[in-house]
Design an enzyme around this catalytic site. Structure first.
Site, PDB file in Angstrom:
ATOM      1  N   GLY A   1      31.477  56.224  71.554  1.00 14.11           N
ATOM      2  CA  GLY A   1      31.678  55.369  72.728  1.00 14.11           C
ATOM      3  C   GLY A   1      32.171  53.989  72.354  1.00 14.11           C
ATOM      4  N   CYS A   2      31.646  52.971  73.054  1.00 10.63           N
ATOM      5  CA  CYS A   2      32.107  51.595  72.851  1.00 10.63           C
ATOM      6  C   CYS A   2      31.825  51.077  71.456  1.00 10.63           C
ATOM      7  CB  CYS A   2      31.462  50.666  73.885  1.00 10.63           C
ATOM      8  SG  CYS A   2      31.984  50.984  75.593  1.00 10.63           S
ATOM      9  N   GLY A   3      30.857  51.669  70.756  1.00 17.05           N
ATOM     10  CA  GLY A   3      30.547  51.244  69.398  1.00 17.05           C
ATOM     11  C   GLY A   3      31.499  51.789  68.355  1.00 17.05           C
ATOM     12  N   GLY A   4      32.422  52.657  68.765  1.00 15.66           N
ATOM     13  CA  GLY A   4      33.267  53.367  67.808  1.00 15.66           C
ATOM     14  C   GLY A   4      34.234  52.509  67.038  1.00 15.66           C
TER      15      GLY A   4
ATOM     16  N   MET B   1      28.264  47.643  70.847  1.00 12.99           N
ATOM     17  CA  MET B   1      27.156  48.505  71.257  1.00 12.99           C
ATOM     18  C   MET B   1      27.708  49.798  71.828  1.00 12.99           C
ATOM     19  SD  MET B   1      24.688  45.740  73.161  1.00 12.99           S
ATOM     20  CE  MET B   1      26.038  45.164  74.207  1.00 12.99           C
TER      21      MET B   1
END
Length: 352
Positions: free
Chosen positions: A142-145, A337
């Site tokens: 997700g956004c942490g990738g 995150m």
């Protein structure tokens, strides 16, 4: 002395051709939802408070005004993701003054579509990658990738000094838009998400590079699976925002980052700049408070959010690209995150 740590030789970004202006998306959402969803008028304020002026999409706005199923979403994902992958990767190779055949390994991060064979295999011949290139596709970050993928790529580069590792992250968040999903989370996602890609080349064992990846690490909180993620449903992905992210970030990110810095034998006073995933205006403000860096300090984050929206994983690399063009300080800490719920961090050192 030659460093054994991985260094970024280049960094490039790419966006699809269709521009979604926030005012147009708000008008579209009102047309589609206001008469069917009683909470829409109250929730519609989010379109004006996100800090987003425009975003980019792999499809024109009219495409989203019809019901779509998995086959159509997947076809759009594959076309759009392959094009963005190729564009971002080519730009990164050009900046590093490398050819595709010089790449020894490819790390691909994407969580907004399903591709088997994975994206790097689909563009292998198009780019001219070698047939023996190592492929490492990663799904679910997700956004942490953007940060987690960079960490994977840097460790892979360090395991084979002198090799060239291509890291590409592509996210097409707009394809998750759902006409049938009448929920607060769905409306918020409609107001936040855009499409984009970022790519970089990493190599260990040399002196060239934009920045050195000094250290990487993650912190995953227990009992937080409901904060962010996807539900896999009949019509497509359904966004999960079961708990508000800004208050969680304000209360928890600072201590987690301090813990990682301590593990790296660094103190907060040794960090010259935090470079954060631009998840939304409220998230950016929460991070400034949690990291105790002062309101307005995350100016590059707000600028990227305004022009591109939240593109999930690539977003933090858009911020890093903007920061490096403005001039990076000696040490920056990259943070994002993502589902888990996890904070991913990387300490970056500028060449002396």
């Amino acid at each position: 002395m030659t460093s054994t740590r991985a260094r970024l030789l280049s960094l490039a970004t790419a966006v699809p051709p269709h521009v979604l202006r926030q005012t147009d998306v708000a008008e579209m959402a009102s047309t589609l939802f206001s008469e069917r969803y009683g909470e829409f008028d109250r929730l519609s304020r989010v379109f004006a408070t996100t800090g987003i002026h425009k975003r980019h999409s792999v499809q024109p706005i009219d495409w989203y005004m019809q019901a779509r199923g998995w086959p159509e979403r997947t076809a759009a994902y594959l076309r759009g993701a392959e094009d963005l992958f190729a564009e971002a990767a080519t730009k990164a190779l050009d900046e590093a003054e490398l050819l595709a055949r010089d790449v020894d390994a490819v790390v691909t991060v994407s969580s907004t579509g399903i591709a088997t064979p994975s994206l790097e295999a689909r563009v292998l011949q198009r780019l001219g990658l070698r047939h023996d290139v190592m492929r490492v596709p990663v799904f679910g970050l997700g956004c942490g990738g953007g940060v987690s993928g960079l960490a994977v790529a840097s460790r892979l580069a360090e395991s084979r000094p002198g090799s060239n590792v291509l890291f590409v992250t592509v996210e097409l968040c707009t394809l998750a838009f759902r006409l049938d999903k009448l929920t607060k989370a769905s409306i918020v996602a409609t107001a936040l998400f855009g499409d984009g890609a970022a790519a970089c080349i990493l190599r260990a064992g040399g002196d060239a590079g934009v920045v050195e990846v000094e250290a990487t690490g993650d912190h995953t909180w227990p009992d937080t699976l409901d904060i962010m993620g996807w539900d896999v449903e009949e019509a497509g992905f359904g966004v999960i925002f079961a708990r508000a992210i800004p208050p969680f970030a304000e209360a928890n990110v600072g201590p987690a980052v301090l813990g990682l810095l301590e593990r790296w034998q660094l103190g907060p006073e040794q960090v010259d700049r935090f470079i954060c995933h631009a998840g939304g205006t409220k998230v950016i403000t929460a991070l400034e408070r949690s990291l105790a860096i002062g309101q307005g300090a995350l100016d590059h984050e707000r600028a990227v959010l305004s022009q591109f929206g939240n593109m999930s994983a690539p977003t933090v690399l858009f911020v890093l690209d903007r920061a490096r063009k403005a001039g990076l300080p000696p040490r920056s800490v990259l943070t994002a995150m993502g589902p888990g719920f996890t904070a991913s961090c990387a300490s970056l050192r500028s060449p002396s």
